[in-house]
Design a protein around this motif. Sequence first.
Motif, PDB file in Angstrom:
ATOM      1  N   ALA A  96      -7.824  -7.606   4.704  1.00 22.68           N
ATOM      2  CA  ALA A  96      -7.270  -6.818   5.814  1.00 22.68           C
ATOM      3  C   ALA A  96      -6.567  -7.716   6.826  1.00 22.68           C
ATOM      4  CB  ALA A  96      -8.379  -6.026   6.495  1.00 22.68           C
ATOM      5  N   ARG A  97      -7.136  -8.872   7.109  1.00 20.66           N
ATOM      6  CA  ARG A  97      -6.498  -9.805   8.045  1.00 20.66           C
ATOM      7  C   ARG A  97      -5.188 -10.360   7.488  1.00 20.66           C
ATOM      8  NH1 ARG A  97     -12.093 -11.191   9.097  1.00 20.66           N
ATOM      9  NH2 ARG A  97     -12.025 -12.711   7.383  1.00 20.66           N
ATOM     10  N   ALA A  98      -5.109 -10.496   6.170  1.00 15.39           N
ATOM     11  CA  ALA A  98      -3.900 -11.024   5.545  1.00 15.39           C
ATOM     12  C   ALA A  98      -2.749 -10.021   5.565  1.00 15.39           C
ATOM     13  CB  ALA A  98      -4.197 -11.440   4.100  1.00 15.39           C
ATOM     14  N   PHE A  99      -3.078  -8.715   5.678  1.00 17.56           N
ATOM     15  CA  PHE A  99      -2.053  -7.663   5.671  1.00 17.56           C
ATOM     16  C   PHE A  99      -2.276  -6.713   6.844  1.00 17.56           C
ATOM     17  CE2 PHE A  99      -2.357  -9.159   1.321  1.00 17.56           C
ATOM     18  CZ  PHE A  99      -1.020  -9.335   0.977  1.00 17.56           C
ATOM     19  N   PRO A 100      -2.051  -7.183   8.057  1.00 20.26           N
ATOM     20  CA  PRO A 100      -2.349  -6.356   9.238  1.00 20.26           C
ATOM     21  C   PRO A 100      -1.472  -5.115   9.358  1.00 20.26           C
ATOM     22  CG  PRO A 100      -1.169  -8.343   9.867  1.00 20.26           C
ATOM     23  CD  PRO A 100      -1.522  -8.506   8.423  1.00 20.26           C
ATOM     24  N   VAL A 135       4.051  -4.041  -9.504  1.00 17.59           N
ATOM     25  CA  VAL A 135       3.449  -2.780  -9.078  1.00 17.59           C
ATOM     26  C   VAL A 135       4.456  -1.892  -8.355  1.00 17.59           C
ATOM     27  CG1 VAL A 135       2.662  -3.332  -6.717  1.00 17.59           C
ATOM     28  CG2 VAL A 135       1.249  -1.882  -8.188  1.00 17.59           C
ATOM     29  N   ALA A 136       5.563  -2.460  -7.884  1.00 15.93           N
ATOM     30  CA  ALA A 136       6.514  -1.689  -7.085  1.00 15.93           C
ATOM     31  C   ALA A 136       7.008  -0.456  -7.831  1.00 15.93           C
ATOM     32  CB  ALA A 136       7.686  -2.578  -6.672  1.00 15.93           C
ATOM     33  N   ALA A 137       7.328  -0.615  -9.109  1.00 19.17           N
ATOM     34  CA  ALA A 137       7.831   0.526  -9.885  1.00 19.17           C
ATOM     35  C   ALA A 137       6.760   1.592 -10.054  1.00 19.17           C
ATOM     36  CB  ALA A 137       8.327   0.043 -11.248  1.00 19.17           C
ATOM     37  N   VAL A 138       5.512   1.174 -10.166  1.00 24.27           N
ATOM     38  CA  VAL A 138       4.414   2.132 -10.307  1.00 24.27           C
ATOM     39  C   VAL A 138       4.229   2.913  -9.013  1.00 24.27           C
ATOM     40  CG1 VAL A 138       1.980   2.420 -10.896  1.00 24.27           C
ATOM     41  CG2 VAL A 138       3.325   0.600 -11.984  1.00 24.27           C
ATOM     42  N   LEU A 139       4.275   2.213  -7.897  1.00 21.75           N
ATOM     43  CA  LEU A 139       4.139   2.888  -6.602  1.00 21.75           C
ATOM     44  C   LEU A 139       5.241   3.926  -6.411  1.00 21.75           C
ATOM     45  CD1 LEU A 139       3.288  -0.149  -4.269  1.00 21.75           C
ATOM     46  CD2 LEU A 139       1.700   1.414  -5.415  1.00 21.75           C
ATOM     47  N   ASP A 140       6.466   3.560  -6.766  1.00 23.56           N
ATOM     48  CA  ASP A 140       7.579   4.494  -6.607  1.00 23.56           C
ATOM     49  C   ASP A 140       7.425   5.701  -7.528  1.00 23.56           C
ATOM     50  OD1 ASP A 140       8.712   2.864  -4.675  1.00 23.56           O
ATOM     51  OD2 ASP A 140      10.042   1.832  -6.091  1.00 23.56           O
ATOM     52  N   ALA A 141       6.878   5.482  -8.717  1.00 27.37           N
ATOM     53  CA  ALA A 141       6.651   6.608  -9.632  1.00 27.37           C
ATOM     54  C   ALA A 141       5.591   7.553  -9.078  1.00 27.37           C
ATOM     55  CB  ALA A 141       6.240   6.086 -11.005  1.00 27.37           C
ATOM     56  N   HIS A 142       4.538   7.005  -8.473  1.00 26.47           N
ATOM     57  CA  HIS A 142       3.514   7.838  -7.834  1.00 26.47           C
ATOM     58  C   HIS A 142       4.119   8.655  -6.691  1.00 26.47           C
ATOM     59  CE1 HIS A 142      -0.374   6.962  -9.632  1.00 26.47           C
ATOM     60  NE2 HIS A 142      -0.155   5.653  -9.576  1.00 26.47           N
ATOM     61  N   ILE A 143       4.915   8.007  -5.873  1.00 22.90           N
ATOM     62  CA  ILE A 143       5.520   8.695  -4.726  1.00 22.90           C
ATOM     63  C   ILE A 143       6.374   9.865  -5.200  1.00 22.90           C
ATOM     64  CG2 ILE A 143       7.181   8.446  -2.847  1.00 22.90           C
ATOM     65  CD1 ILE A 143       6.121   5.527  -2.558  1.00 22.90           C
ATOM     66  N   ALA A 157       3.319  -1.720   2.753  1.00 22.08           N
ATOM     67  CA  ALA A 157       3.733  -1.368   4.111  1.00 22.08           C
ATOM     68  C   ALA A 157       5.102  -0.708   4.136  1.00 22.08           C
ATOM     69  CB  ALA A 157       3.716  -2.610   4.999  1.00 22.08           C
ATOM     70  N   ALA A 158       6.060  -1.249   3.382  1.00 24.53           N
ATOM     71  CA  ALA A 158       7.416  -0.693   3.398  1.00 24.53           C
ATOM     72  C   ALA A 158       7.438   0.743   2.896  1.00 24.53           C
ATOM     73  CB  ALA A 158       8.340  -1.565   2.558  1.00 24.53           C
ATOM     74  N   ASN A 213      -6.475  -2.520  11.513  1.00 22.02           N
ATOM     75  CA  ASN A 213      -5.844  -1.728  10.456  1.00 22.02           C
ATOM     76  C   ASN A 213      -6.841  -1.124   9.490  1.00 22.02           C
ATOM     77  OD1 ASN A 213      -6.317  -4.489   9.683  1.00 22.02           O
ATOM     78  ND2 ASN A 213      -5.071  -4.209   7.854  1.00 22.02           N
ATOM     79  N   VAL A 214      -8.146  -1.284   9.752  1.00 26.74           N
ATOM     80  CA  VAL A 214      -9.183  -0.796   8.838  1.00 26.74           C
ATOM     81  C   VAL A 214      -9.921   0.386   9.451  1.00 26.74           C
ATOM     82  CG1 VAL A 214     -11.310  -1.369   7.579  1.00 26.74           C
ATOM     83  CG2 VAL A 214      -9.481  -3.076   7.801  1.00 26.74           C
ATOM     84  N   MET A 215     -10.169   1.402   8.624  1.00 19.78           N
ATOM     85  CA  MET A 215     -11.005   2.524   9.003  1.00 19.78           C
ATOM     86  C   MET A 215     -12.173   2.606   8.030  1.00 19.78           C
ATOM     87  SD  MET A 215      -8.120   5.312  10.233  1.00 19.78           S
ATOM     88  CE  MET A 215      -9.290   6.481  10.901  1.00 19.78           C
ATOM     89  N   MET A 216     -13.131   3.470   8.310  1.00 20.02           N
ATOM     90  CA  MET A 216     -14.363   3.538   7.524  1.00 20.02           C
ATOM     91  C   MET A 216     -14.651   4.969   7.100  1.00 20.02           C
ATOM     92  SD  MET A 216     -17.003   2.111   6.131  1.00 20.02           S
ATOM     93  CE  MET A 216     -16.934   0.433   6.788  1.00 20.02           C
ATOM     94  N   LYS A 217     -14.993   5.149   5.817  1.00 18.72           N
ATOM     95  CA  LYS A 217     -15.460   6.438   5.332  1.00 18.72           C
ATOM     96  C   LYS A 217     -16.978   6.473   5.397  1.00 18.72           C
ATOM     97  CE  LYS A 217     -11.587   7.735   2.389  1.00 18.72           C
ATOM     98  NZ  LYS A 217     -11.100   8.008   1.018  1.00 18.72           N
ATOM     99  N   LEU A 218     -17.486   7.537   5.971  1.00 17.35           N
ATOM    100  CA  LEU A 218     -18.920   7.718   6.172  1.00 17.35           C
ATOM    101  C   LEU A 218     -19.458   8.637   5.086  1.00 17.35           C
ATOM    102  CD1 LEU A 218     -18.823   8.339  10.041  1.00 17.35           C
ATOM    103  CD2 LEU A 218     -19.108   6.151   8.843  1.00 17.35           C
ATOM    104  N   GLY A 219     -20.060   8.066   4.078  1.00 11.82           N
ATOM    105  CA  GLY A 219     -20.583   8.848   2.974  1.00 11.82           C
ATOM    106  C   GLY A 219     -20.950   7.920   1.831  1.00 11.82           C
TER     107      GLY A 219
END
Length: 344
Positions: A200-204, A123-131, A178-179, A245-251
């Motif tokens: 979420a606990r596995a990737f704080p 997935v790293a190459a895909v993420l970099d292409a999106h960025i 994260a990086a 590290n978690v937030m919530m969308k209200l909707g």
Amino acid sequence: MSETILEPALPIVDPHHHLWDWRMRLAHLPPQTHPFDAILRQSPRYLLDELLADTGSGHNVIATVFVQCGAFYRASGPDALKPVGETEFVNGVAAMSASGVYGATRACAGIVGHADLGLGDGVAAVLDAHIAAGNGRFRGIRHMMAHDPDPVVLGPLAHAAPDLTTDPNVRKAVGHFAARKLSLDLWVVEPQLPGAADLARAFPDVAMVVDHVGTPLGLGKYAGRRDERFATWTASIRALAACPNVMMKLGGLAMPFVGFEGMGPDVRPSSSTLAELWRPYIETCIEAFGADRCMFESNFPVDRWGADYPTLWNAFKRITAGASASEKAALYAGSASKFYRLEI
């Protein structure tokens, strides 16, 4: 008859909407069998003009965040990179909006795209292409993980594999976030919330946001049991809130999955009615996460199934009528701006 806009000066960052054009596909859709099918027929085209008509309908929407919806993928090239086409398209829309020609609202100031997290380290190459395609606007990924063994529950959206939050390849993929300072939008349904908390606990060090108050369910095997399951949903929300590290969308409560009676494309409840239906879910989330970790969302045009844009935001404002000025500033704009790192 349209409602009077409540608190019209209150700044809003709408952190969850889509853009699409499904008109060419409508002729090939199967006969309507699930309430969600009505959404594409209700809003077959939702592009910048339609978005600005909604954001300009009375509330003070100063910026928005686009969230992936599977539209405008590349027609050719490697399958893994086809979703980058969506980011390329939305970045163009954002540039149009940033010119100021279309008004003061900064549409698509942040972009959330899609990558197949099943690619693992690939997935790293895909993420970099999106960025690269996002030109400074790309903020993260949503890989829709909503799954239920009862196909009636999610209907046409029942395509995610089960247990994606524990899939080893998905976890390898999230390890690349994260990086790159990328966030993860999680769309799961209520029975999957414990798995989201475990991820979420596995990737704080990865910022995550749960979409649509965790999508409580009221269709299929859950029909008539929403109130019965409220305590279970509440416990899962509190467990998620324990992950900093978690937030919530209200909707998302105007979608058909929740199973509210008296709501749908042919029924237009008042904002007072919607506020009373939604209040237990919204207030529980705010109590658990705090205002600085919650953000109101439109989820348009999907939530048009149950409410128009002005009425939806009026309902939210009725629920928060007793909140302080600082709480409202966070709930309606501050939390979203912080999470998606918007410069507005």
